[in-house]
Design a protein around this motif. Structure first.
Motif, PDB file in Angstrom:
ATOM      1  N   VAL A 719       0.845  -1.205   0.000  1.00  0.00           N
ATOM      2  CA  VAL A 719       0.000   0.000   0.000  1.00  0.00           C
ATOM      3  C   VAL A 719       0.875   1.249   0.000  1.00  0.00           C
ATOM      4  O   VAL A 719       0.606   2.228  -0.716  1.00  0.00           O
ATOM      5  CB  VAL A 719      -0.947  -0.004   1.217  1.00  0.00           C
ATOM      6  CG1 VAL A 719      -1.706   1.313   1.323  1.00  0.00           C
ATOM      7  CG2 VAL A 719      -1.932  -1.166   1.115  1.00  0.00           C
ATOM      8  N   PHE A 720       1.955   1.229   0.806  1.00  0.00           N
ATOM      9  CA  PHE A 720       2.869   2.370   0.838  1.00  0.00           C
ATOM     10  C   PHE A 720       3.529   2.565  -0.530  1.00  0.00           C
ATOM     11  O   PHE A 720       3.672   3.691  -1.008  1.00  0.00           O
ATOM     12  CB  PHE A 720       3.936   2.156   1.908  1.00  0.00           C
ATOM     13  CG  PHE A 720       4.987   3.227   1.952  1.00  0.00           C
ATOM     14  CD1 PHE A 720       4.725   4.444   2.560  1.00  0.00           C
ATOM     15  CD2 PHE A 720       6.233   3.032   1.367  1.00  0.00           C
ATOM     16  CE1 PHE A 720       5.683   5.446   2.599  1.00  0.00           C
ATOM     17  CE2 PHE A 720       7.202   4.018   1.407  1.00  0.00           C
ATOM     18  CZ  PHE A 720       6.921   5.229   2.022  1.00  0.00           C
ATOM     19  N   LEU A 721       3.920   1.452  -1.153  1.00  0.00           N
ATOM     20  CA  LEU A 721       4.526   1.532  -2.479  1.00  0.00           C
ATOM     21  C   LEU A 721       3.546   2.135  -3.477  1.00  0.00           C
ATOM     22  O   LEU A 721       3.927   2.961  -4.325  1.00  0.00           O
ATOM     23  CB  LEU A 721       4.956   0.133  -2.936  1.00  0.00           C
ATOM     24  CG  LEU A 721       5.735   0.038  -4.253  1.00  0.00           C
ATOM     25  CD1 LEU A 721       7.043   0.817  -4.164  1.00  0.00           C
ATOM     26  CD2 LEU A 721       6.012  -1.424  -4.602  1.00  0.00           C
ATOM     27  N   ALA A 722       2.274   1.747  -3.371  1.00  0.00           N
ATOM     28  CA  ALA A 722       1.250   2.307  -4.263  1.00  0.00           C
ATOM     29  C   ALA A 722       1.097   3.809  -4.031  1.00  0.00           C
ATOM     30  O   ALA A 722       0.928   4.588  -4.986  1.00  0.00           O
ATOM     31  CB  ALA A 722      -0.080   1.598  -4.044  1.00  0.00           C
ATOM     32  N   SER A 749      -5.155   3.175 -12.840  1.00  0.00           N
ATOM     33  CA  SER A 749      -6.556   2.900 -12.492  1.00  0.00           C
ATOM     34  C   SER A 749      -6.825   1.412 -12.277  1.00  0.00           C
ATOM     35  O   SER A 749      -7.664   1.044 -11.440  1.00  0.00           O
ATOM     36  CB  SER A 749      -7.476   3.431 -13.598  1.00  0.00           C
ATOM     37  OG  SER A 749      -7.198   2.773 -14.836  1.00  0.00           O
ATOM     38  N   GLN A 750      -6.094   0.541 -12.986  1.00  0.00           N
ATOM     39  CA  GLN A 750      -6.364  -0.883 -12.893  1.00  0.00           C
ATOM     40  C   GLN A 750      -5.407  -1.641 -11.972  1.00  0.00           C
ATOM     41  O   GLN A 750      -5.733  -2.744 -11.533  1.00  0.00           O
ATOM     42  CB  GLN A 750      -6.280  -1.507 -14.306  1.00  0.00           C
ATOM     43  CG  GLN A 750      -7.293  -0.964 -15.282  1.00  0.00           C
ATOM     44  CD  GLN A 750      -8.722  -1.311 -14.886  1.00  0.00           C
ATOM     45  OE1 GLN A 750      -8.998  -2.376 -14.340  1.00  0.00           O
ATOM     46  NE2 GLN A 750      -9.642  -0.390 -15.129  1.00  0.00           N
ATOM     47  N   THR A 751      -4.228  -1.081 -11.695  1.00  0.00           N
ATOM     48  CA  THR A 751      -3.237  -1.826 -10.915  1.00  0.00           C
ATOM     49  C   THR A 751      -2.872  -1.126  -9.611  1.00  0.00           C
ATOM     50  O   THR A 751      -3.037  -1.692  -8.530  1.00  0.00           O
ATOM     51  CB  THR A 751      -1.963  -2.055 -11.752  1.00  0.00           C
ATOM     52  OG1 THR A 751      -2.318  -2.705 -12.980  1.00  0.00           O
ATOM     53  CG2 THR A 751      -0.970  -2.919 -10.995  1.00  0.00           C
ATOM     54  N   VAL A 752      -2.367   0.092  -9.720  1.00  0.00           N
ATOM     55  CA  VAL A 752      -1.912   0.795  -8.517  1.00  0.00           C
ATOM     56  C   VAL A 752      -3.050   0.977  -7.521  1.00  0.00           C
ATOM     57  O   VAL A 752      -2.871   0.785  -6.312  1.00  0.00           O
ATOM     58  CB  VAL A 752      -1.293   2.160  -8.895  1.00  0.00           C
ATOM     59  CG1 VAL A 752      -0.882   2.931  -7.644  1.00  0.00           C
ATOM     60  CG2 VAL A 752      -0.093   1.963  -9.807  1.00  0.00           C
ATOM     61  N   SER A 753      -4.213   1.328  -8.017  1.00  0.00           N
ATOM     62  CA  SER A 753      -5.346   1.591  -7.119  1.00  0.00           C
ATOM     63  C   SER A 753      -5.906   0.328  -6.480  1.00  0.00           C
ATOM     64  O   SER A 753      -6.710   0.417  -5.533  1.00  0.00           O
ATOM     65  CB  SER A 753      -6.455   2.311  -7.889  1.00  0.00           C
ATOM     66  OG  SER A 753      -6.908   1.504  -8.967  1.00  0.00           O
ATOM     67  N   THR A 754      -5.490  -0.852  -6.974  1.00  0.00           N
ATOM     68  CA  THR A 754      -6.016  -2.092  -6.404  1.00  0.00           C
ATOM     69  C   THR A 754      -5.161  -2.612  -5.251  1.00  0.00           C
ATOM     70  O   THR A 754      -5.493  -3.634  -4.652  1.00  0.00           O
ATOM     71  CB  THR A 754      -6.084  -3.190  -7.486  1.00  0.00           C
ATOM     72  OG1 THR A 754      -4.759  -3.434  -7.982  1.00  0.00           O
ATOM     73  CG2 THR A 754      -6.982  -2.772  -8.631  1.00  0.00           C
TER      74      THR A 754
END
Length: 946
Positions: A719-722, A749-754
């Motif tokens: 989560v921190f990396l995102a 929108s499809q990867t980082v936010s997940t």
């Protein structure tokens, strides 16, 4: 030896024999006479020398010696004495004569010995005298003479210096020499009818041609080191000759030659230095071939020196243009009667126009030559195995060179960009592949322990992100920040303006390698590791808590503490509110997370320097995040049993992302037996094997809540990396080509936010095992629900369930002593546990065979008791799935029509749970016909699923 008496006896015998008188002399010339004078006579002479002798008598003896003895060295004294013997020998006379000879010999030897002694004494005196003379010479004579010699040399050098200064005034005065020569030619032409003057005129013409040759040499010198005074003299000289356009043509030829000679000599110097021998074959090589012999160790120094040398050539050209521009302006504003260039008529309009066009056209030509030379150097070495820092330096140098080209002639440096792009793509492909393998190794050896960083940790504090110009690490003093930053005035200056007089823009490369301090690792805000450990001790024991930690807070920047101390109740309330015993909110991340962040920074550095490969780099950056996310999921979140629970733990978006990563990035065949044999070898080269969780990480121990600490560190580090990727989105967007921006938007929108969505499946596994839901079902199965009276006491299974939650809360607090559990994580855990408990309650109620209205009231009483006690254990509001249980219990009271509508509207209940409602209500307010109808409705709902 023969004694003297024997010799005398022998003589007597011979004298008596008349027949043998004549052969006596040859015999005496042999052994006997030698024996007389060399044995026995020596002793007698010694006795005579030892006797005291009167000097006068001695002199008389010496004077009595015959003169013949002093005649020459070949004189045979023995023969002489024998011949003097009378025919009749008398022994007594012989003895007397012998004694006389002895006395003469002794006196002579005495004189010889005295002379020898005197000579030795004289030799000693001479030696001492010479030694003293030498000392006197060194001390007095040489010093004095040396002073005189130096003085004479000084006078000579002074005269020579005056002569040299006189000569220097005549040096490089090309205009003066030409003007003088022209004046002489003019004067000579007046008297050319004289034969001697005609020859002089011819010599003056030869002299003029020699001056022109020297002038061309002088013009070539301006290509490397431009000097205003020198160039002015050269231009004036060409003006006098009327060859301004010729001079400009020659100048461009010299610049082209200077570029070739410069790069060749620089590269040749490094090649010969690295070769370590005197082999002359390199000097005969072509420049392009010579570049292939540069070693990796000398590549960057040679490139830097190459750019420095080329900068000097381009700077000289730039200053040449400046000179002509300034003199054109001066000529434009000059008055009609005023002459420029030392009273020499100015350039003609045609000449000025020609020079201007020639110089402007030469900019592109010279820069093209520079690009081609540097291109040959760049492509001459395979840089795919260079260290990252070295490759970044190469990119930085070339980027600076392209900046020079843009300022020099407005060029976009397509030749340099293409060559460095080829090297970069090749390098980056190998580099990224190695980094992915390295990341897999890190992940497989990661124990998911907390990496302690300061609470104010920010990626801009890392070396790899300094290029973005964001805030520096707190460890860097403000003074250093001021020095390192450039003022707006400096930013407006071009490189040619900054380094017009001195310096070189490529000297900055060495300065950039200075080490900067990095202050990101810390003991989470505490002054020492021991203090940090003490904060995780049991708060019920003040003896185990450091005095500093008993305060409300400790200021991280100053270390100051307030006077007022906190009470135990305050500490306990903090512990209860957030499950966080750490007084700081330092980011949760691992060493692997930090390495990934650093790697992203390195990739962005490369992308920032080399924009043409920006998309390739961003694509690789996305793969780093993809692989980290996939690893966290496979390590801690993959569990088919809980994924099939139907609670939507993994969203469709997350499921799609995981499938995409697995198909595009994960080499699923790497674990198979035929991993080395595959038809699509190139496709597999772009993929990485799926990582495996380290055996050091244990996820099956109930005492640690099934590895909750490791799960928290892994998930929250993701989560921190995102979050860090989110902060970089705007910067990446500016670097991405317009045609490729949809890829970046989709990635976010499809990867980082997940990333945060992985919390549900990962923490669900802990919640599903932390509480014994099966035991609760067994206890509920033993409860009698068809009672006939209202009960005021809840059932035992409620207390057992609450006890399970209390144990869960304690174990959660134990884990939080080692790893900070953020509030979102705590909420997810409690939500999962409560949701599972409520669904277990519904499942238990659905297992009831018979139930009265009083039994339904008891269900409500049990649930209300559970809710009341549960709200004291958690701050989570509202209680998850509360309506799920209440609605199911109240459904027992529904009529036939309402029950049918309930079945259609509440698909969240299972077929079994809905069927149980109908069966239990049979006989009370639902008849058999209605029961069949409702069961058919339930079957219709279930049929599409089958």
């Amino acid at each position: 030896m023969i004694s003297v008496p024997f010799f005398v006896f022998f003589l007597k015998e011979k004298l008596n024999s008349k027949s043998s008188r004549r052969p006596l002399f040859p015999l005496l010339q042999g052994h006997l006479f030698n024996a007389l004078f060399f044995s026995h006579c020596q002793e007698e002479l010694r006795e005579l020398r030892e006797q005291p002798i009167d000097p006068q008598a001695e002199q008389e003896i010496i004077d009595s010696i015959e003169e013949v003895y002093f005649s020459n060295d070949s004189f045979d004294m023995v023969q002489h004495e024998l011949e003097k013997l009378p025919p009749e020998l008398n022994l007594q006379e012989l003895e007397e004569y012998r004694d006389k000879l002895k006395r003469q010999q002794a006196a002579e030897l005495e004189r010889v010995t005295a002379l020898q002694t005197n000579l030795q004494l004289a030799a000693v005196i001479c030696t001492n005298a010479r030694r003293q003379l030498s000392v006197a010479k060194e001390g007095f004579t040489e010093a004095s003479l040396g002073l005189l010699a130096n003085q004479r040399r000084r006078q000579l050098l002074t005269g020579l210096l005056k002569s040299l200064r006189t000569i220097k005034t005549l040096e490089e005065d090309y205009p003066g020499a030409i003007q003088l020569c022209l004046e002489c030619q003019k004067a000579a032409s007046t008297f050319k009818h004289y034969s001697c003057i005609s020859e002089l005129n011819s010599k003056l013409q030869d002299t003029l041609e020699q001056i022109e040759e020297q002038l061309d040499v002088a013009l070539s010198k301006t290509c490397k080191h431009f000097d205003v005074s020198h160039y002015t003299k050269v231009q004036l000289a060409y003006t006098l000759l009327g060859k301004t356009q010729t001079a400009m043509d020659q100048l461009h030829m010299h610049f082209t030659q200077a570029i070739h000679n410069t790069v060749f000599q620089v590269v040749l110097g490094y090649v010969e230095l690295c070769a370590g021998n005197a082999d002359t074959k390199f000097q005969k090589m072509q420049y392009k071939d010579l570049c292939t012999h540069i070693t990796p160790d000398s590549y960057i120094p040679c490139l830097t020196d190459l750019c420095k040398a080329l900068w000097e050539v381009m700077l000289s050209y730039h200053r040449t243009m400046q000179w002509h521009e300034e003199h054109d302006k001066q000529e434009t504003i000059s008055t009609a009667g005023k002459r420029l260039y030392l009273d020499i008529s100015p350039f003609s309009v045609v000449d000025r126009s020609y020079v201007k066009k020639k110089l402007e056209h030469g900019l592109t030509r010279i820069w093209q030559d520079v690009q081609l030379k540097v291109k040959a150097y760049i492509l001459g070495t395979d840089m795919s195995h260079f260290k990252y820092d070295d490759f970044i330096v190469v990119l930085d140098v070339i980027s600076r060179l392209m900046q020079v080209g843009e300022e020099f002639c407005g060029s976009k440096s397509e030749v340099l960009q293409e060559s460095i792009k080829r090297q970069s793509v090749n390098y980056f492909k190998n580099y990224h592949r190695a980094r992915l393998e390295e990341l897999r190794m890190f992940l497989e050896n990661e124990t998911w322990e907390l990496c302690p960083v300061k609470s104010n940790f920010n990626i801009s504090q890392l070396h790899e992100f300094k290029f973005m110009g964001q805030c520096r690490s707190p460890s860097v003093s403000p003074s250093k920040q001021v020095v390192s930053s450039t003022s707006p005035a400096q930013e407006e200056l071009s490189l040619f303006q900054q380094y017009l007089q001195e310096g070189n823009p490529f000297e900055m490369q060495a300065e950039r390698k200075e080490e900067e301090t990095e202050d990101v690792l810390a003991s989470n805000g505490y002054e020492s590791d021991e203090l940090e450990k003490s904060v995780y001790q049991d708060y019920d024991s003040d003896s185990d808590v450091a005095e500093e930690l008993k305060q409300d807070y400790v200021d991280e920047q100053t270390g100051d503490v307030p006077l007022k101390s906190a009470s135990r109740e305050t500490i306990r309330s903090k512990k209860k509110s957030d499950c966080n015993l750490n007084k700081t909110n330092a980011p949760i991340l691992t060493n692997t997370t930090l390495n990934v962040i650093r790697l992203v920074g390195k990739y962005m550095q490369m992308m920032n320097i080399l924009k043409p490969i920006a998309f390739d780099v961003i694509h690789c950056v996305s793969q780093l995040f993809d692989y980290y996310l996939y690893a966290v999921y496979t390590f801690f979140g993959r569990n088919d049993m809980y994924e099939s629970s139907g609670l939507g733990l993994i969203s469709s978006r997350l499921r799609t992302t995981l499938n995409r990563i697995q198909e595009s990035l994960i080499d699923m065949e790497a674990v198979g037996e035929n991993a080395g044999v595959h038809s699509a070898a190139e496709d597999r080269k772009e993929k990485v094997p799926s990582p495996h969780l380290s055996q050091m990480v244990v996820l099956t121990n109930s005492g640690t809540l099934y590895g909750l600490a490791q799960r928290v560190v892994a998930t929250e580090s993701l989560v921190f990396l995102a979050e860090q990727f989110e902060s970089l989105q705007s910067h990446l967007d500016t670097m991405m080509p317009a045609a490729k921006k949809p890829f970046l938007q989709q990635f976010y929108s499809q990867t980082v936010s997940t990333a945060s969505e992985l919390r549900k499946p990962i923490y669900w596994i802990v919640a599903a095992k932390a509480i014994d839901y099966e035991q609760m079902l067994l206890l509920m199965a033993g409860v009698k629900w068809d009672i006939r009276e209202i009960m005021s006491q809840h059932n035992v299974y409620v207390d057992v369930l609450l006890k399970e939650f209390e144990q869960f809360n304690k174990r959660l607090e134990e884990v939080s002593r080692h790893v900070r559990i953020p509030l979102p994580v705590s909420n997810v855990l409690w939500e999962h546990c409560i949701r599972l408990a409520n669904r277990t309650l519904v499942e238990g109620y659905a297992n009831v065979k018979k139930c009265s209205n009083e039994g339904r009231a008891l269900m409500q009483l049990d649930f209300q008791q559970f809710l009341m006690k549960l709200e004291k254990l958690t701050d989570l509001r509202p209680i998850p799935d509360k309506e799920f249980v209440e609605t199911y219990i109240k459904a027992y009271y529904l009529t036939e029509n309402d029950m049918e509508q309930f079945i259609k509207n509440h698909r969240e209940y299972s077929m079994k749970q809905l069927a149980n409602l109908v069966n239990v209500c049979l006989g009370s307010h639902i008849n058999k016909k209605a029961r069949q109808k409702l069961l058919a409705a339930i079957d219709d709902i279930d049929r599409p699923k089958r």
